[in-house]
Design a protein around this motif. Structure first.
Motif, short mmCIF file in Angstrom:
data_model
loop_
_atom_site.label_atom_id
_atom_site.label_comp_id
_atom_site.label_asym_id
_atom_site.label_seq_id
_atom_site.Cartn_x
_atom_site.Cartn_y
_atom_site.Cartn_z
N ASN A 1 0.81 -1.22 0.00
CA ASN A 1 0.00 0.00 0.00
C ASN A 1 0.84 1.27 0.00
OD1 ASN A 1 -2.59 1.20 -0.09
ND2 ASN A 1 -2.42 1.70 2.08
N TYR B 1 2.62 4.51 -2.05
CA TYR B 1 2.43 5.34 -3.23
C TYR B 1 3.80 5.87 -3.65
CZ TYR B 1 1.65 9.28 -6.22
OH TYR B 1 1.72 10.14 -7.28
N SER C 1 -3.89 8.52 -1.53
CA SER C 1 -5.09 7.81 -1.99
C SER C 1 -5.71 8.50 -3.20
CB SER C 1 -6.12 7.67 -0.86
OG SER C 1 -6.76 8.89 -0.59
N LYS D 1 -3.70 7.24 -6.14
CA LYS D 1 -4.01 5.84 -6.39
C LYS D 1 -5.37 5.68 -7.04
CE LYS D 1 -1.37 4.06 -2.50
NZ LYS D 1 -1.52 3.41 -1.20
N ASP D 2 -6.37 6.47 -6.57
CA ASP D 2 -7.70 6.43 -7.18
C ASP D 2 -7.65 6.82 -8.65
OD1 ASP D 2 -8.74 5.70 -4.72
OD2 ASP D 2 -9.59 7.68 -4.26
N GLU E 1 -5.10 6.51 -10.66
CA GLU E 1 -4.44 5.43 -11.40
C GLU E 1 -5.39 4.29 -11.67
OE1 GLU E 1 -1.07 4.49 -8.93
OE2 GLU E 1 0.01 6.30 -9.53
N GLU E 2 -6.24 3.97 -10.69
CA GLU E 2 -7.23 2.90 -10.86
C GLU E 2 -8.24 3.27 -11.94
OE1 GLU E 2 -7.45 -0.26 -9.63
OE2 GLU E 2 -5.42 0.20 -8.92
N LYS E 3 -8.68 4.52 -11.97
CA LYS E 3 -9.64 4.97 -12.98
C LYS E 3 -9.08 4.85 -14.38
CE LYS E 3 -11.92 8.44 -10.12
NZ LYS E 3 -12.10 9.89 -9.93
N LYS F 1 -7.04 2.68 -15.54
CA LYS F 1 -6.75 1.30 -15.99
C LYS F 1 -7.85 0.76 -16.88
CE LYS F 1 -3.66 -0.16 -12.36
NZ LYS F 1 -3.45 -1.08 -11.27
#
Length: 177
Positions: free
Chosen positions: A17, A19, A167, A170-171, A173-175, A177
């Protein structure tokens, strides 16, 4: 994506976890705990000796961590905040300490638990900063004792803020993908 580069048969080890900013650079003998954040333009250069980082550590933008070959290492405890543009060369920072923006810590300096190094301070080699004290200036000198609870609260506030900021990235980066 951060540059993670092995050297001399050492590959950086990153905890869970964490960053790592896109242009952070992590080289060689670096071991990092969980929930850490390494921000933009930060360099952790474990090429000549080891760098050990605890849990919930934030190392802010433009900071450089380096060591002396066979003479000094970097050790950072848990719940430490290292401000923007810090140079930390072969020093030890104990748990819950706060290193102010633009500070320089030189080889074999030790920052005690819950201590605060003021922005722009120069901590000379082999200096020992007692726990729960505030040091500042060039060269850094003792300024005053710090209430342990106030020190902990201040650093927890900063550390929790950086967990939140990480966070956000990270959010995103997830979007994507």
């Amino acid at each position: 994506m951060a540059l993670i580069k092995p050297v001399r048969d050492f590959t950086p080890q990153i905890g869970k976890n964490c960053y790592l900013a896109d242009n952070a650079t992590i080289i060689g003998d670096v071991k990092m705990g969980d929930d850490c954040s390494i921000w933009f333009n930060t360099v952790l250069r474990g090429d000549v000796n080891s760098i050990r980082i605890g849990n919930r550590v934030n190392i802010q933008d433009g900071t450089v961590l380096h060591t002396l070959y066979e003479k000094s290492i970097v050790e950072i405890g848990d719940d430490v905040s290292i401000g923007h543009n810090v140079t930390l060369h072969g020093a030890c920072v104990k748990d819950n300490a706060l290193i102010g923006m633009g500070s320089t810590l030189l080889d074999n300096a030790v920052v005690g638990e819950g201590a605060i190094v003021a922005a722009g301070a120069l901590v000379l080699a082999n200096t020992v900063i007692e726990p729960h004290t505030l040091w500042g200036g060039v060269p850094a000198k003792f300024i005053k004792k710090v209430d342990p609870e106030q020190s902990r609260e201040l650093n927890q506030k900063i550390a929790n803020g950086y967990l939140m900021y990480a966070s956000w990235f990270k959010d995103e980066e997830e979007k994507s993908k």
